[in-house]
Design a protein around this motif. Structure first.
Motif, PDB file in Angstrom:
ATOM      1  N   TYR A 158     -61.278  17.797   3.817  1.00 44.44           N
ATOM      2  CA  TYR A 158     -59.860  17.572   4.115  1.00 44.44           C
ATOM      3  C   TYR A 158     -59.038  18.021   2.920  1.00 44.44           C
ATOM      4  O   TYR A 158     -59.542  18.148   1.812  1.00 44.44           O
ATOM      5  CB  TYR A 158     -59.589  16.083   4.371  1.00 44.44           C
ATOM      6  N   THR A 159     -57.773  18.221   3.160  1.00 44.45           N
ATOM      7  CA  THR A 159     -56.839  18.526   2.087  1.00 44.45           C
ATOM      8  C   THR A 159     -55.485  17.945   2.469  1.00 44.45           C
ATOM      9  O   THR A 159     -55.263  17.559   3.613  1.00 44.45           O
ATOM     10  CB  THR A 159     -56.749  20.049   1.829  1.00 44.45           C
ATOM     11  N   CYS A 160     -54.588  17.910   1.512  1.00 49.56           N
ATOM     12  CA  CYS A 160     -53.232  17.414   1.751  1.00 49.56           C
ATOM     13  C   CYS A 160     -52.394  18.519   2.379  1.00 49.56           C
ATOM     14  O   CYS A 160     -52.496  19.686   2.004  1.00 49.56           O
ATOM     15  CB  CYS A 160     -52.619  16.958   0.438  1.00 49.56           C
ATOM     16  N   GLN A 161     -51.583  18.147   3.352  1.00 48.35           N
ATOM     17  CA  GLN A 161     -50.702  19.095   4.045  1.00 48.35           C
ATOM     18  C   GLN A 161     -49.364  18.393   4.277  1.00 48.35           C
ATOM     19  O   GLN A 161     -49.334  17.201   4.558  1.00 48.35           O
ATOM     20  CB  GLN A 161     -51.343  19.477   5.386  1.00 48.35           C
ATOM     21  N   HIS A 162     -48.277  19.122   4.175  1.00 47.07           N
ATOM     22  CA  HIS A 162     -46.961  18.564   4.484  1.00 47.07           C
ATOM     23  C   HIS A 162     -46.580  19.000   5.887  1.00 47.07           C
ATOM     24  O   HIS A 162     -46.660  20.186   6.224  1.00 47.07           O
ATOM     25  CB  HIS A 162     -45.914  19.042   3.474  1.00 47.07           C
ATOM     26  N   ALA A 163     -46.186  18.030   6.720  1.00 47.25           N
ATOM     27  CA  ALA A 163     -45.764  18.331   8.090  1.00 47.25           C
ATOM     28  C   ALA A 163     -44.742  17.285   8.517  1.00 47.25           C
ATOM     29  O   ALA A 163     -44.897  16.099   8.215  1.00 47.25           O
ATOM     30  CB  ALA A 163     -46.953  18.315   9.041  1.00 47.25           C
ATOM     31  N   ASP A 164     -43.727  17.726   9.202  1.00 52.05           N
ATOM     32  CA  ASP A 164     -42.668  16.823   9.674  1.00 52.05           C
ATOM     33  C   ASP A 164     -42.098  15.955   8.555  1.00 52.05           C
ATOM     34  O   ASP A 164     -41.778  14.793   8.763  1.00 52.05           O
ATOM     35  CB  ASP A 164     -43.179  15.926  10.812  1.00 52.05           C
ATOM     36  N   GLY A 165     -42.018  16.509   7.349  1.00 47.81           N
ATOM     37  CA  GLY A 165     -41.458  15.771   6.220  1.00 47.81           C
ATOM     38  C   GLY A 165     -42.366  14.681   5.681  1.00 47.81           C
ATOM     39  O   GLY A 165     -41.916  13.820   4.935  1.00 47.81           O
TER      40      GLY A 165
END
Length: 122
Positions: free
Chosen positions: A19-26
């Motif tokens: 897994y990794t960090c992702q930015h989505a929908d703020g």
């Protein structure tokens, strides 16, 4: 936004390289590098007591999503993480890794992993 739900998502996002960090929908989310599923925190502000639910957008598709208990998803994620990082290690080493992750999850969320879901093969 539920701090508990976000803490669970942050924990899962840290289980790299699965897994990794992702930015989505703020929001900060976890992205599965295996299948592209996106894990987002759930707004539990209207609940009497937050339970730590997370939303899973299967293969990142917002039309195909489910809300699941975060402890369930984190337990499976830990099992997969231990399976990946435990290759070639003996059962005691894999058990120690699982316990380290279980303790970290409890420290970060106040919840416990579902140990049946993260049982190690002999």
């Amino acid at each position: 936004m539920s701090q508990l739900s976000q803490s669970i998502v942050d924990f899962i996002a840290g289980l790299q390289p699965l897994y990794t960090c992702q930015h989505a929908d703020g929001r900060e989310c976890a992205l599965s590098l295996l299948d592209g599923s996106l894990i987002l925190p759930v707004d539990e502000t209207h609940s009497a007591e937050p339970e730590g639910w997370v939303a899973v957008y299967w293969q990142g598709d917002s039309r195909r999503h489910s809300e699941v208990p975060g402890t369930q998803l984190a337990s499976v994620a830990v099992w997969r993480h231990v399976e990946l990082h435990g290759a070639g290690r003996d059962a005691d080493e894999r058990l120690a890794l699982r316990e380290q992750l279980a303790q970290r999850f409890e420290r970060e969320t106040g919840l416990s992993l579902q140990h049946a879901a993260v049982a190690l093969p002999a």
